[in-house]
Design a protein around this motif. Structure first.
Motif, PDB file in Angstrom:
ATOM      1  N   UNK A 237       0.832  -1.196   0.000  1.00  0.00           N
ATOM      2  CA  UNK A 237       0.000   0.000   0.000  1.00  0.00           C
ATOM      3  C   UNK A 237       0.867   1.246   0.000  1.00  0.00           C
ATOM      4  N   UNK A 238       0.455   2.214  -0.786  1.00  0.00           N
ATOM      5  CA  UNK A 238       1.099   3.526  -0.796  1.00  0.00           C
ATOM      6  C   UNK A 238       0.357   4.396   0.216  1.00  0.00           C
ATOM      7  N   UNK A 239       0.995   4.692   1.329  1.00  0.00           N
ATOM      8  CA  UNK A 239       0.334   5.447   2.404  1.00  0.00           C
ATOM      9  C   UNK A 239      -0.061   6.855   1.947  1.00  0.00           C
ATOM     10  N   UNK A 240       0.564   7.343   0.874  1.00  0.00           N
ATOM     11  CA  UNK A 240       0.200   8.659   0.346  1.00  0.00           C
ATOM     12  C   UNK A 240      -0.692   8.561  -0.887  1.00  0.00           C
ATOM     13  N   UNK A 242      -3.609   8.877  -3.291  1.00  0.00           N
ATOM     14  CA  UNK A 242      -4.740   9.802  -3.233  1.00  0.00           C
ATOM     15  C   UNK A 242      -6.092   9.097  -3.133  1.00  0.00           C
ATOM     16  N   UNK A 243      -6.128   7.805  -3.455  1.00  0.00           N
ATOM     17  CA  UNK A 243      -7.391   7.067  -3.407  1.00  0.00           C
ATOM     18  C   UNK A 243      -7.576   6.360  -2.076  1.00  0.00           C
ATOM     19  N   UNK A 244      -6.563   5.645  -1.605  1.00  0.00           N
ATOM     20  CA  UNK A 244      -6.730   4.826  -0.390  1.00  0.00           C
ATOM     21  C   UNK A 244      -5.761   5.164   0.723  1.00  0.00           C
ATOM     22  N   UNK A 245      -4.945   6.226   0.551  1.00  0.00           N
ATOM     23  CA  UNK A 245      -3.931   6.555   1.543  1.00  0.00           C
ATOM     24  C   UNK A 245      -4.492   7.075   2.851  1.00  0.00           C
ATOM     25  N   UNK A 246      -3.580   7.409   3.757  1.00  0.00           N
ATOM     26  CA  UNK A 246      -3.980   7.807   5.110  1.00  0.00           C
ATOM     27  C   UNK A 246      -4.853   9.051   5.139  1.00  0.00           C
ATOM     28  N   UNK A 247      -4.709   9.918   4.153  1.00  0.00           N
ATOM     29  CA  UNK A 247      -5.501  11.152   4.138  1.00  0.00           C
ATOM     30  C   UNK A 247      -6.704  11.071   3.208  1.00  0.00           C
ATOM     31  N   UNK A 248      -6.996   9.878   2.680  1.00  0.00           N
ATOM     32  CA  UNK A 248      -8.121   9.728   1.760  1.00  0.00           C
ATOM     33  C   UNK A 248      -9.444  10.020   2.468  1.00  0.00           C
ATOM     34  N   UNK A 249     -10.389  10.659   1.770  1.00  0.00           N
ATOM     35  CA  UNK A 249     -11.647  11.077   2.413  1.00  0.00           C
ATOM     36  C   UNK A 249     -12.460   9.933   3.009  1.00  0.00           C
ATOM     37  N   UNK A 250     -12.391   8.746   2.414  1.00  0.00           N
ATOM     38  CA  UNK A 250     -13.252   7.659   2.894  1.00  0.00           C
ATOM     39  C   UNK A 250     -12.926   7.251   4.328  1.00  0.00           C
ATOM     40  N   UNK A 251     -11.695   7.529   4.765  1.00  0.00           N
ATOM     41  CA  UNK A 251     -11.300   7.118   6.106  1.00  0.00           C
ATOM     42  C   UNK A 251     -12.096   7.843   7.185  1.00  0.00           C
ATOM     43  N   UNK A 252     -12.658   8.981   6.823  1.00  0.00           N
ATOM     44  CA  UNK A 252     -13.404   9.756   7.807  1.00  0.00           C
ATOM     45  C   UNK A 252     -14.907   9.504   7.722  1.00  0.00           C
TER      46      UNK A 252
END
Length: 269
Positions: A237-240, A242-252
């Motif tokens: 996984x690429x933590x950055x 834009x789709x699934x990274x740590x700051x991706x909107x779906x995480x919230x």
């Protein structure tokens, strides 16, 4: 959980003999809804094996009409259907093969307007589209909805396969940050190659739904059928991303009532 009819118990008896399968796994298949995109030599054949395995509901999505040069690989089709919407023939064929499976045909391509509603109406998706535009849209929607996706593609005698679970494995954007350009009309394809990959794709979906065996998680299966070489490559996984990274909107976003896990699709009882 749903019950199996006497006909279903007999139809699926041989697969229920598998270790760790049994009636429990069969009931999970019957309870599942699978979205299949790109219903051609790959997606159509995968849908066929999901139907005969007893997946309860299939949503088939493919725009366009059947062409003569599709006939070397699209096993749900018949010659008299050339020039007509292929997804409608796919539904007709699957209905005849297994009337216990509910099949919905959507005569359209994956678009920004329809992708979220389609993904949200299913438990998981099979990504078998013929271009990366549709693949990217499906990947992003599956990540947003936290729905598993089996990713499969081929070109000539080569193919790849993996299972994507948002938050657990790399997504398509992690695997291919720069997407290759495919010739949608002129790619080379042998029907037996798309059929081979389709069977493996259906098997991944069955594993994920039932949990009876381990799917390809964070592993990319690469296939060279010229040499009959199969290899598993570790993916990350690429933590950055834009789709699934740590700051991706779906995480919230609020978690769905049916959560994907690393071992299968958790079923509501």
């Amino acid at each position: 959980m749903v019950n199996l009819t006497p006909t279903e118990l007999e139809r699926y008896r041989r697969q229920m003999m598998l270790p760790n399968f049994g009636e429990t796994a069969q009931k999970r298949l019957k309870s599942a809804t699978v979205l299949v995109t790109g219903v051609g030599g790959l997606g159509g054949t995968a849908a066929l094996y999901l139907a005969v395995a007893g997946v309860g509901r299939l949503i088939l999505v493919r725009g366009g009409d059947l062409r003569q040069d599709d006939m070397n690989r699209q096993v749900l089709m018949t010659d008299d259907w050339v020039g007509k919407p292929r997804v409608l023939k796919a539904k007709e064929t699957l209905d005849a093969i297994n009337p216990d499976v509910q099949v919905e045909a959507v005569h359209d391509y994956i678009t920004p307007e329809n992708v979220d509603s389609l993904v949200q109406s299913a438990d998981m998706a099979l990504d078998c589209a013929h271009n990366f535009t549709e693949r990217n849209l499906l990947n992003e929607a599956c990540v947003r909805s936290r729905k598993p996706m089996v990713e499969a593609a081929m070109n000539g005698m080569e193919a790849y396969l993996t299972t994507i679970i948002p938050g657990v494995t790399p997504c398509l954007s992690c695997l291919f940050p720069e997407k290759p350009e495919w010739d949608q009309r002129g790619f080379s394809v042998l029907g037996a190659v798309s059929g081979t990959l389709a069977c493996l794709t259906a098997l991944e979906a069955i594993k994920l739904i039932t949990g009876f065996s381990q799917p390809l998680l964070s592993q990319l299966l690469t296939i060279d059928l010229n040499r009959m070489e199969f290899a598993k490559r570790r993916s990350h996984r690429d933590r950055s991303c834009p789709v699934c990274g740590n700051s991706a909107p779906w995480r919230h976003a609020q978690a769905n009532s049916m959560e994907p896990t690393a071992t299968g699709i958790a079923q509501n009882s």
